[in-house]
Design a protein around this motif. Sequence first.
Motif, PDB file in Angstrom:
ATOM      1  N   LEU A  50       0.759  -1.228   0.125  1.00  0.00           N
ATOM      2  CA  LEU A  50       0.083  -0.119  -0.348  1.00  0.00           C
ATOM      3  C   LEU A  50       1.057   1.227   0.315  1.00  0.00           C
ATOM      4  CD1 LEU A  50      -2.856  -0.691   2.758  1.00  0.00           C
ATOM      5  CD2 LEU A  50      -2.942  -1.312   0.003  1.00  0.00           C
ATOM      6  N   ARG A  51       0.729   2.471  -0.863  1.00  0.00           N
ATOM      7  CA  ARG A  51       1.410   3.359  -1.001  1.00  0.00           C
ATOM      8  C   ARG A  51       0.610   4.564  -0.368  1.00  0.00           C
ATOM      9  NH1 ARG A  51       5.572   5.458  -4.367  1.00  0.00           N
ATOM     10  NH2 ARG A  51       5.499   2.976  -5.204  1.00  0.00           N
ATOM     11  N   CYS A  52       0.912   5.398   0.535  1.00  0.00           N
ATOM     12  CA  CYS A  52       0.286   6.487   0.847  1.00  0.00           C
ATOM     13  C   CYS A  52       0.121   7.724   0.290  1.00  0.00           C
ATOM     14  CB  CYS A  52       0.478   7.206   2.619  1.00  0.00           C
ATOM     15  SG  CYS A  52       0.281   8.762   3.241  1.00  0.00           S
TER      16      CYS A  52
ATOM     17  N   ALA B 114      -0.702  10.262   0.342  1.00  0.00           N
ATOM     18  CA  ALA B 114      -0.521  12.151   1.217  1.00  0.00           C
ATOM     19  C   ALA B 114       1.099  12.159   0.844  1.00  0.00           C
ATOM     20  CB  ALA B 114      -0.845  12.497   2.582  1.00  0.00           C
ATOM     21  N   CYS B 115       1.842  11.339   1.810  1.00  0.00           N
ATOM     22  CA  CYS B 115       3.150  10.928   1.456  1.00  0.00           C
ATOM     23  C   CYS B 115       4.244  10.466   0.567  1.00  0.00           C
ATOM     24  CB  CYS B 115       4.054  10.813   2.767  1.00  0.00           C
ATOM     25  SG  CYS B 115       3.821   9.664   3.455  1.00  0.00           S
ATOM     26  N   GLY B 116       3.437   9.187  -0.464  1.00  0.00           N
ATOM     27  CA  GLY B 116       4.266   8.137  -0.795  1.00  0.00           C
ATOM     28  C   GLY B 116       4.941   6.975   0.082  1.00  0.00           C
ATOM     29  N   HIS B 117       4.864   6.889   1.293  1.00  0.00           N
ATOM     30  CA  HIS B 117       5.532   5.915   1.939  1.00  0.00           C
ATOM     31  C   HIS B 117       4.951   4.647   1.476  1.00  0.00           C
ATOM     32  CE1 HIS B 117       7.597   4.122   5.119  1.00  0.00           C
ATOM     33  NE2 HIS B 117       6.797   3.954   5.607  1.00  0.00           N
ATOM     34  N   ARG B 118       5.765   3.441   1.461  1.00  0.00           N
ATOM     35  CA  ARG B 118       4.864   2.179   1.416  1.00  0.00           C
ATOM     36  C   ARG B 118       4.614   1.628   2.553  1.00  0.00           C
ATOM     37  NH1 ARG B 118       3.592   0.037  -3.315  1.00  0.00           N
ATOM     38  NH2 ARG B 118       4.230   0.926  -5.498  1.00  0.00           N
ATOM     39  N   GLY B 119       3.244   1.482   2.706  1.00  0.00           N
ATOM     40  CA  GLY B 119       2.976  -0.148   4.345  1.00  0.00           C
ATOM     41  C   GLY B 119       2.643   0.935   4.885  1.00  0.00           C
ATOM     42  N   ALA B 120       1.581  -0.122   5.197  1.00  0.00           N
ATOM     43  CA  ALA B 120       0.339   0.297   6.713  1.00  0.00           C
ATOM     44  C   ALA B 120       0.038  -0.508   8.098  1.00  0.00           C
ATOM     45  CB  ALA B 120      -0.493   0.889   5.582  1.00  0.00           C
TER      46      ALA B 120
END
Length: 206
Positions: A170-172, A174-180
Motif C-alpha cells: 500500500l502506498r500513501c 499523501a506522503c508516498g510512503h509504502r506500508g501501513a
Amino acid sequence: MIEGTLLSWFETGLEGIVWAVHEDGKAGYSGLNPLRDGDHLQILEADGTLIWEGTIDLDREVNRRPYPFNPGVSGHAVRGCWVKGLQRGVDLGLWFHWFQDEKCARLRKLARPMSFDDLPLLPLDSSLDLADRHYYGLTCRGCQRTVRMGIRRAVRLAGGQRTEDWLKRLRCVACGHRGAGIQLLADVRNHETIEREGLLSVTQEK
C-alpha cells in the motif's frame, strides 16, 4: 466478555487447527474469535464449574514436525492432527480434548490492532454480517495519516494476498510512503440509531 463455546476451527488454507471461541448468538464468521497471546480465557463445564482459567500463551515450537508432503513447512502434531500452537503449562491432550468437546468458554480479548490474518478473507458471496458493522482503519507508517476502508473493498483489493504482503504494497497518497498498519474498527451506534440512519457509508464500500 465474550461467552460461547470452544472451537477447533479448520478450513482449507489454514494448514492446521486454530483454537477459537465461537460467540453465542452469532452465526458463522461473525461469531468467530481466534485465540491470541494475551487473551484471557475461562473454560467451564455446562453447569458453570470452572475447569481452567488463564492467559493465552501459545507455544509454537512444541511437537513441531515437517509436513510429510511439504518438508519446507512444519506444524504441531497432537492426536494425529496438525494444530497452530499449544497452550503452555497445560497437558497437550487435555487442551485438545476441551476444544474437541466444545466446552463452554468466556473470553476477554486483549485490545490490539487486528489484521486479515485474524479474520478470514470473506468471499463476497458469503455472509458478511461482520462487514455491516465493522471496517478497517489503515495508518500510514510514514506520516501516520489514517483512512477508513470497508471490509468488502479491502477483501477485493487484497485479492487473497497475505496481510503482511498486502500492507507492505500500500502506498500513501499523501506522503508516498509504502506500508501501513491496520485496525478493525466497529460501528458503535446502538441498534435503534442504525435502524434510523442506516449503515455507515464506509461499511457499504464495494
